[in-house]
Every structure is written in structure tokens, then in C-alpha cells.
Design an enzyme around this catalytic site. Structure first.
Site, PDB file in Angstrom:
ATOM      1  N   HIS A 102      -2.718   7.670   6.638  1.00 28.12           N
ATOM      2  CA  HIS A 102      -1.681   8.560   6.090  1.00 28.12           C
ATOM      3  C   HIS A 102      -2.287   9.875   5.590  1.00 28.12           C
ATOM      4  CE1 HIS A 102       2.147   6.472   6.142  1.00 28.12           C
ATOM      5  NE2 HIS A 102       1.625   5.358   5.640  1.00 28.12           N
ATOM      6  N   GLN A 122       3.197  10.029   1.206  1.00 32.51           N
ATOM      7  CA  GLN A 122       4.461   9.298   1.284  1.00 32.51           C
ATOM      8  C   GLN A 122       5.382   9.586   0.094  1.00 32.51           C
ATOM      9  OE1 GLN A 122       2.395   5.324   2.143  1.00 32.51           O
ATOM     10  NE2 GLN A 122       4.318   5.158   3.260  1.00 32.51           N
ATOM     11  N   GLY A 168       0.836  -1.191   0.000  1.00 25.29           N
ATOM     12  CA  GLY A 168       0.000   0.000   0.000  1.00 25.29           C
ATOM     13  C   GLY A 168       0.871   1.241   0.000  1.00 25.29           C
ATOM     14  N   CYS A 178       5.729   0.031   7.283  1.00 26.01           N
ATOM     15  CA  CYS A 178       5.385   1.190   6.464  1.00 26.01           C
ATOM     16  C   CYS A 178       6.615   1.603   5.662  1.00 26.01           C
ATOM     17  CB  CYS A 178       4.944   2.335   7.381  1.00 26.01           C
ATOM     18  SG  CYS A 178       4.519   3.839   6.495  1.00 26.01           S
ATOM     19  N   LEU A 179       6.416   1.907   4.377  1.00 26.68           N
ATOM     20  CA  LEU A 179       7.550   2.298   3.526  1.00 26.68           C
ATOM     21  C   LEU A 179       8.205   3.589   4.018  1.00 26.68           C
ATOM     22  CD1 LEU A 179       6.101   1.482  -0.016  1.00 26.68           C
ATOM     23  CD2 LEU A 179       7.842   0.192   1.236  1.00 26.68           C
ATOM     24  N   HIS A 213      -4.764   1.662   7.062  1.00 26.08           N
ATOM     25  CA  HIS A 213      -3.413   2.214   7.255  1.00 26.08           C
ATOM     26  C   HIS A 213      -3.160   3.356   6.256  1.00 26.08           C
ATOM     27  CE1 HIS A 213       1.147   1.482   7.789  1.00 26.08           C
ATOM     28  NE2 HIS A 213       1.063   2.315   6.758  1.00 26.08           N
ATOM     29  N   GLU A 214      -3.556   3.153   4.992  1.00 26.20           N
ATOM     30  CA  GLU A 214      -3.305   4.180   3.969  1.00 26.20           C
ATOM     31  C   GLU A 214      -4.186   5.415   4.190  1.00 26.20           C
ATOM     32  OE1 GLU A 214      -0.670   3.634   2.565  1.00 26.20           O
ATOM     33  OE2 GLU A 214      -0.636   1.473   2.897  1.00 26.20           O
TER      34      GLU A 214
HETATM   35 NI    NI Z   1       2.451   3.396   5.599  1.00 25.87          NI
END
Ligand code: NI
Length: 180
Positions: free
Chosen positions: A139, A50, A45, A93-94, A135-136
Site C-alpha cells: 500500500h 487507506q 492490517g 482489503c478494507l 500487503h501493507e
Molecule cells: Ni489492503
């Protein structure tokens, strides 16, 4: 084009994203670039903040094999219902590389979003897909998964990322000979 990932403590990760309203060609191209960036980074995701864009856009693909045809590309996602039943998953998370923690969220959700063809879609998701979408969307609202763990653990995780990022930058400078 692969976009540049923003890593904590980048301030853009703590800002609210704005509604897109309509998915035009520009937004649709951005969605595909986000998907490409997510696949390249082996993530399941990715949310627009991000990659430094404060737009309410997310991409998600929790399938085993990367296949753009089955990926979700969503603009202005909105959760309309959450189950009381919960689901716990070890999230990463990236933007917080190398750090993981168990997070408990509603197991099933119902949501609306605008797809890549500018069509408003309603869907239901459960388990990993539900967790990933939540989660996304977090963000987009400046929330990170580490906000669900204790302050002590959160500070430790964020400090670890800062340290490893600093070391990587120093290595790069040494190897590249860029710092004169
Ligand atoms: Ni994330």
C-alpha cells in the site's frame, strides 16, 4: 478517533507514501488512531494511504483477539530478506470491500521498522503475519493485492466495488433525504 477509510478508485491509494523518519508524538497518536480504525473495521492490517495519509506507516494484528499490546505499529518498514519458499493466502482489503483473491508471496521475510517509541526494530515474520506485512507495505508503494491477479479478474473486482459503493450512496440519499 476513528479515521475515514478510502475505497477504490480513490486516487490516494495509487500514490507513493513518504518516509516518516522519526516517530514523534503526532505520528504515535496517528498510529493509535489507525489501530482503532483497523479494529473497528475488523481488519488485520491497515496502511496510512487507506485513511488518506501519504506517510509510511502501517499497523498489523493477525491474532484472534484484538489486543493493542500485541499489535505491530510500524513506521518506515523495510524488507531486507525474502524466503524463496512461498505462501498462498486468500487476501482481502478494507479499501476493496467484499473482494477476495488468492495471492502468493514469500513465506518468510526479515524487516526493519521504527516502532511507536521511535526505536528501530529488526524482526522476522512468516505465514499470515508475513503476508499481511507485505500487503501493507505494498500500500505504501501504491500497489494493491488485486495487482497480483489477471487484468480481467482485477477489472471485474474493482467494478463490483464501484457498483456496490454507488448503490450504498443512493440508498443513503434516499433514506437520509439529503438530495434536494
Ligand atoms: Ni489492503
Amino acid at each position: 478517533m476513528v479515521l475515514k477509510l478510502r475505497i477504490v478508485p480513490d486516487p490516494v491509494l495509487r500514490k507513493m507514501a513518504d518516509p516518516v523518519k522519526a516517530v514523534d508524538r503526532e505520528v504515535s497518536r496517528f498510529m493509535h488512531e489507525m489501530l482503532e480504525t483497523m479494529y473497528k473495521s475488523a481488519g488485520v492490517g491497515l496502511a496510512a494511504p487507506q485513511v488518506g495519509e501519504l506517510k509510511r506507516v502501517i499497523v498489523v494484528d493477525v491474532a484472534e483477539e484484538q489486543n493493542a499490546a500485541q499489535a505491530f505499529m510500524m513506521a518506515d518498514p523495510e524488507i531486507t530478506w525474502r524466503s524463496e519458499e512461498l505462501f498462498t493466502y486468500r487476501e482481502g482489503c478494507l479499501s476493496i470491500p467484499g473482494q477476495y483473491a488468492e495471492v502468493t508471496r514469500p513465506k518468510r521475510i526479515r524487516l526493519h521498522y521504527t516502532d511507536v517509541n521511535n526505536k528501530r526494530i529488526e524482526m522476522e515474520a512468516e505465514d499470515l503475519l508475513s503476508t499481511c506485512i507485505q500487503h501493507e507495505i505494498d500500500h505504501l508503494n501504491s500497489v494493491l493485492f488485486v495487482d497480483y491477479v489477471s487484468k480481467l479478474k482485477r477489472d471485474m473486482m474493482l467494478k463490483r466495488v464501484e457498483k456496490s459503493q454507488r448503490m450504498a450512496t443512493e440508498d443513503e440519499q434516499k433514506l437520509g433525504g439529503k438530495s434536494l
